[in-house]
Scaffold this motif. Structure first.
Motif, PDB file in Angstrom:
ATOM      1  N   MET A  70       0.836  -1.209   0.000  1.00 42.26           N
ATOM      2  CA  MET A  70       0.000   0.000   0.000  1.00 42.26           C
ATOM      3  C   MET A  70       0.868   1.255   0.000  1.00 42.26           C
ATOM      4  SD  MET A  70      -2.944  -1.216   2.687  1.00 42.26           S
ATOM      5  CE  MET A  70      -3.709   0.411   2.701  1.00 42.26           C
ATOM      6  N   LYS A  71       1.973   1.208   0.752  1.00 43.49           N
ATOM      7  CA  LYS A  71       2.866   2.370   0.787  1.00 43.49           C
ATOM      8  C   LYS A  71       3.510   2.604  -0.569  1.00 43.49           C
ATOM      9  CE  LYS A  71       6.795   4.298   3.329  1.00 43.49           C
ATOM     10  NZ  LYS A  71       7.767   4.062   4.429  1.00 43.49           N
ATOM     11  N   ILE A  72       3.943   1.499  -1.211  1.00 45.10           N
ATOM     12  CA  ILE A  72       4.552   1.626  -2.541  1.00 45.10           C
ATOM     13  C   ILE A  72       3.544   2.146  -3.545  1.00 45.10           C
ATOM     14  CG2 ILE A  72       5.513   0.286  -4.454  1.00 45.10           C
ATOM     15  CD1 ILE A  72       6.895  -1.464  -2.375  1.00 45.10           C
ATOM     16  N   LEU A  73       2.300   1.643  -3.472  1.00 43.75           N
ATOM     17  CA  LEU A  73       1.254   2.127  -4.383  1.00 43.75           C
ATOM     18  C   LEU A  73       0.966   3.609  -4.158  1.00 43.75           C
ATOM     19  CD1 LEU A  73      -1.281  -0.857  -4.335  1.00 43.75           C
ATOM     20  CD2 LEU A  73       0.270  -0.199  -6.188  1.00 43.75           C
ATOM     21  N   GLN A  74       1.024   4.022  -2.878  1.00 44.81           N
ATOM     22  CA  GLN A  74       0.810   5.433  -2.578  1.00 44.81           C
ATOM     23  C   GLN A  74       1.928   6.294  -3.166  1.00 44.81           C
ATOM     24  OE1 GLN A  74       0.608   6.286   1.597  1.00 44.81           O
ATOM     25  NE2 GLN A  74      -0.274   8.316   1.295  1.00 44.81           N
ATOM     26  N   LEU A  75       3.175   5.830  -3.040  1.00 49.06           N
ATOM     27  CA  LEU A  75       4.299   6.570  -3.621  1.00 49.06           C
ATOM     28  C   LEU A  75       4.205   6.600  -5.140  1.00 49.06           C
ATOM     29  CD1 LEU A  75       7.248   5.239  -1.393  1.00 49.06           C
ATOM     30  CD2 LEU A  75       6.136   7.481  -1.273  1.00 49.06           C
ATOM     31  N   GLU A  76       3.780   5.475  -5.741  1.00 46.57           N
ATOM     32  CA  GLU A  76       3.599   5.453  -7.192  1.00 46.57           C
ATOM     33  C   GLU A  76       2.501   6.407  -7.622  1.00 46.57           C
ATOM     34  OE1 GLU A  76       2.866   1.401  -8.159  1.00 46.57           O
ATOM     35  OE2 GLU A  76       4.982   0.797  -8.042  1.00 46.57           O
ATOM     36  N   LYS A  77       1.442   6.500  -6.819  1.00 47.36           N
ATOM     37  CA  LYS A  77       0.353   7.426  -7.138  1.00 47.36           C
ATOM     38  C   LYS A  77       0.846   8.865  -7.089  1.00 47.36           C
ATOM     39  CE  LYS A  77      -4.245   8.841  -5.599  1.00 47.36           C
ATOM     40  NZ  LYS A  77      -5.308   8.655  -4.565  1.00 47.36           N
ATOM     41  N   ILE A  78       1.655   9.177  -6.054  1.00 48.30           N
ATOM     42  CA  ILE A  78       2.205  10.534  -5.951  1.00 48.30           C
ATOM     43  C   ILE A  78       3.103  10.833  -7.141  1.00 48.30           C
ATOM     44  CG2 ILE A  78       3.743  12.005  -4.600  1.00 48.30           C
ATOM     45  CD1 ILE A  78       2.706  10.587  -2.091  1.00 48.30           C
ATOM     46  N   ALA A  79       3.923   9.833  -7.527  1.00 50.45           N
ATOM     47  CA  ALA A  79       4.815  10.015  -8.679  1.00 50.45           C
ATOM     48  C   ALA A  79       4.026  10.244  -9.956  1.00 50.45           C
ATOM     49  CB  ALA A  79       5.718   8.791  -8.825  1.00 50.45           C
ATOM     50  N   LEU A  80       2.915   9.519 -10.110  1.00 49.99           N
ATOM     51  CA  LEU A  80       2.069   9.711 -11.295  1.00 49.99           C
ATOM     52  C   LEU A  80       1.418  11.088 -11.287  1.00 49.99           C
ATOM     53  CD1 LEU A  80       0.322   6.221 -11.594  1.00 49.99           C
ATOM     54  CD2 LEU A  80       1.993   7.212 -13.172  1.00 49.99           C
ATOM     55  N   VAL A 138       2.673  13.783  -9.858  1.00 56.24           N
ATOM     56  CA  VAL A 138       3.733  14.742 -10.192  1.00 56.24           C
ATOM     57  C   VAL A 138       4.007  14.715 -11.690  1.00 56.24           C
ATOM     58  CG1 VAL A 138       6.177  15.278  -9.894  1.00 56.24           C
ATOM     59  CG2 VAL A 138       4.786  14.649  -7.907  1.00 56.24           C
ATOM     60  N   GLU A 139       4.064  13.506 -12.255  1.00 55.18           N
ATOM     61  CA  GLU A 139       4.298  13.375 -13.694  1.00 55.18           C
ATOM     62  C   GLU A 139       3.171  14.020 -14.496  1.00 55.18           C
ATOM     63  OE1 GLU A 139       4.935   9.839 -17.044  1.00 55.18           O
ATOM     64  OE2 GLU A 139       4.869   9.360 -14.901  1.00 55.18           O
ATOM     65  N   HIS A 140       1.940  13.856 -14.010  1.00 54.69           N
ATOM     66  CA  HIS A 140       0.797  14.451 -14.700  1.00 54.69           C
ATOM     67  C   HIS A 140       0.848  15.974 -14.626  1.00 54.69           C
ATOM     68  CE1 HIS A 140      -3.243  14.695 -16.340  1.00 54.69           C
ATOM     69  NE2 HIS A 140      -3.617  15.457 -15.307  1.00 54.69           N
ATOM     70  N   VAL A 141       1.214  16.486 -13.432  1.00 54.30           N
ATOM     71  CA  VAL A 141       1.328  17.944 -13.278  1.00 54.30           C
ATOM     72  C   VAL A 141       2.419  18.487 -14.203  1.00 54.30           C
ATOM     73  CG1 VAL A 141       1.994  19.777 -11.689  1.00 54.30           C
ATOM     74  CG2 VAL A 141       0.424  17.986 -10.931  1.00 54.30           C
ATOM     75  N   ASN A 142       3.556  17.780 -14.258  1.00 51.92           N
ATOM     76  CA  ASN A 142       4.634  18.208 -15.155  1.00 51.92           C
ATOM     77  C   ASN A 142       4.195  18.174 -16.614  1.00 51.92           C
ATOM     78  OD1 ASN A 142       6.331  18.549 -12.973  1.00 51.92           O
ATOM     79  ND2 ASN A 142       7.214  16.489 -13.139  1.00 51.92           N
ATOM     80  N   TYR A 143       3.392  17.153 -16.955  1.00 51.74           N
ATOM     81  CA  TYR A 143       2.895  17.042 -18.330  1.00 51.74           C
ATOM     82  C   TYR A 143       1.970  18.212 -18.673  1.00 51.74           C
ATOM     83  CZ  TYR A 143       0.393  15.065 -22.339  1.00 51.74           C
ATOM     84  OH  TYR A 143      -0.174  14.869 -23.563  1.00 51.74           O
TER      85      TYR A 143
END
Length: 494
Positions: free
Chosen positions: A381-391, A393-398
């Protein structure tokens, strides 16, 4: 995590009392006895007595004796003295001793049955103490030889332990502490993770919770603390392999879903599905139809189940090596479970000593496994949460990059492209008026320069769109806009 660890240590600290030798904690001790295996299970008391007199019984040397699954009936002979105080004898638990008959000599010298026990009849049986581990009352004021007939179709270790009422009761209570502690831990884990399922709606909790429920019943069931049972649930019955297959099914689903094997390791996915099919479908069919002997099915089941659990562990190691960090608790959890299985297999085959710790190893191994699986899900769950945050951030950058590109295009359209276009429109108005040849050539040259400038700016805009991949991504939308503009221009001309 700390709460889980403290909870386990608390119960293990309490349960550590019965792990010491019975002689040190009470007067219950293994008595010297002799045994005879009845391969047919049909020997009469007269035939058994004759075999003992002929010296066919073997000495146990006061240690647990291992018997295979095919040794369905074993006879024991030992000497007891209950003249000074009442005594009880414990041959094992209700998982290994299914049916017990106790014989003692009468005044005529013949052996007569004093009591009988059937594990399907429950705990309230005459002459039997109300515990999961058996405590059978020995004949009162008796000094002589007794015979015990014990039936049970599974791998087992028998050791006759004798003590008075106080010591036997204390011993039997201690034997029940670890199964009860195990079920208490499993209940806490189940309730806690059920709340997590409700709050997170993560489907990986479903096979995990079903697996926890299964081992909460199955481990005590095979360890001698049977919550409830029916005849069809026991080894040798057609449906035994059917209900035990639930454990394989839930473990397979949890592993496949948790490690995402269909994406990360197709080979392990198909291997686990193949072994699961044998354990869940093939073996229950063979068992229910009696196509193979029970002993043969037992061997196939033991080998296949060990390979199955080994493949689950290997899949976790593979995922961990490949960088799937949430697999580390999963791997350690299966390591504990496999270790307890290996200890059990070695002990029931007589390869290592059958100590109290080995006897209870299943409880320790699977309790730690269940807790570590809970840690594994938490890590996932923690890894999925970090992946969600990374996505995110990636979406905001996009989006930021798109806005920057849009601003560039707007600037080029409104300023850079508009300037040459305005010049061309002005020059066209000048060309409409009477001009000398020299002026006309000069204005035409200026129009040509402005047109080249517009073409260069248009190419830069097109290159920007192409570099960002927007021409391919929005090709259908661009085509629709183009056709719409052409139609509008055509309508205005008409």
């Amino acid at each position: 995590m700390r709460n889980y660890i403290y909870f386990i240590l608390f119960w293990l600290n309490i349960a550590n009392v019965p792990l010491t030798d019975a002689k040190e904690t009470s007067s219950v001790s293994i008595t010297e006895s002799y045994y005879l295996v009845d391969p047919t299970g049909k020997a009469t008391i007269i035939e058994v007595t004759s075999s003992f007199q002929k010296g066919h019984f073997q000495n146990t040397f006061k240690k647990p004796i291992n018997f295979s699954i095919m040794d369905s009936v074993v006879w024991f002979s030992c000497y007891v003295n209950t003249i000074q105080e009442d005594k009880y004898i414990s041959p094992g638990n209700e998982s290994t001793a299914w049916e017990v008959e106790l014989y003692a000599q009468s005044e005529s010298g013949r052996f007569e049955r004093q009591l009988s026990y059937d594990h399907l009849e429950g705990q309230n049986q005459e002459g039997v103490l109300p515990f999961r581990t058996l405590g059978l009352a020995l004949p009162q004021n008796y000094d002589g030889q007794i015979l015990l007939r014990i039936a049970g179709r599974r791998h087992k270790n028998y050791a006759l332990k004798v003590g008075n009422l106080t010591s036997m009761t204390s011993y039997l209570i201690q034997k029940q502490m670890i199964p009860i502690a195990f079920m208490a831990i499993m209940l806490c884990i189940f309730v806690y993770n059920l709340f997590l399922l409700i709050s997170t709606r993560d489907l990986v909790f479903i096979p995990y919770l079903l697996y926890v429920l299964f081992i909460s019943f199955a481990i005590p069931f095979h360890g001698g603390y049977v919550l409830f049972s029916a005849k069809w649930m026991w080894q040798g019955m057609p449906f035994y392999t059917l209900w035990t297959s639930i454990g394989y099914l839930t473990a397979a689903f949890f592993t496949i879903y948790y490690l995402d094997l269909r994406r990360t390791s197709v080979r392990f996915f198909y291997l686990i599905v193949f072994l699961s099919s044998i354990l869940v479908v093939v073996i229950p069919i063979l068992d229910a139809t009696s196509m193979l002997l029970f002993g043969t099915i037992s061997i196939i089941l033991s080998i296949t189940s060990f390979l199955f659990y080994l493949s689950l562990w290997a899949a976790g190691i593979y995922a961990w090596v490949r960088g799937q960090q949430n697999a580390r608790f999963y791997v350690i959890g299966w390591l504990f479970a496999l270790s307890s299985m290996i200890l059990f297999i070695l002990s029931v085959n007589g390869l290592i000593a059958y100590t109290n710790f080995v006897e209870q190893s299943f409880y320790y191994g699977f309790a730690v496994e269940a807790v570590l699986f809970a840690f594994a899900i938490g890590g996932r769950m923690k890894i999925l949460q970090l992946e969600k945050i990374a996505l995110e951030v990636e979406h905001v950058n996009y989006i930021t990059e798109q806005n920057r590109l849009l601003a560039k295009q707007s600037f080029m359209n409104s300023h850079l492209l508009r300037a040459p276009l305005s010049r061309i429109l002005g020059l066209i108005n000048l060309l409409k008026s009477p001009l000398s040849k020299k002026e006309n050539e000069r204005y035409v040259s200026l129009v040509e320069d402005s047109t080249i400038e517009m073409d260069d700016i248009s190419k830069r805009i097109s290159a920007m769109l192409e570099e960002g991949g927007y021409l391919d991504e929005y090709q259908e939308d661009f085509e629709e806009v183009k056709q719409s503009i052409y139609k509008e221009l055509k309508r205005k001309k008409e």
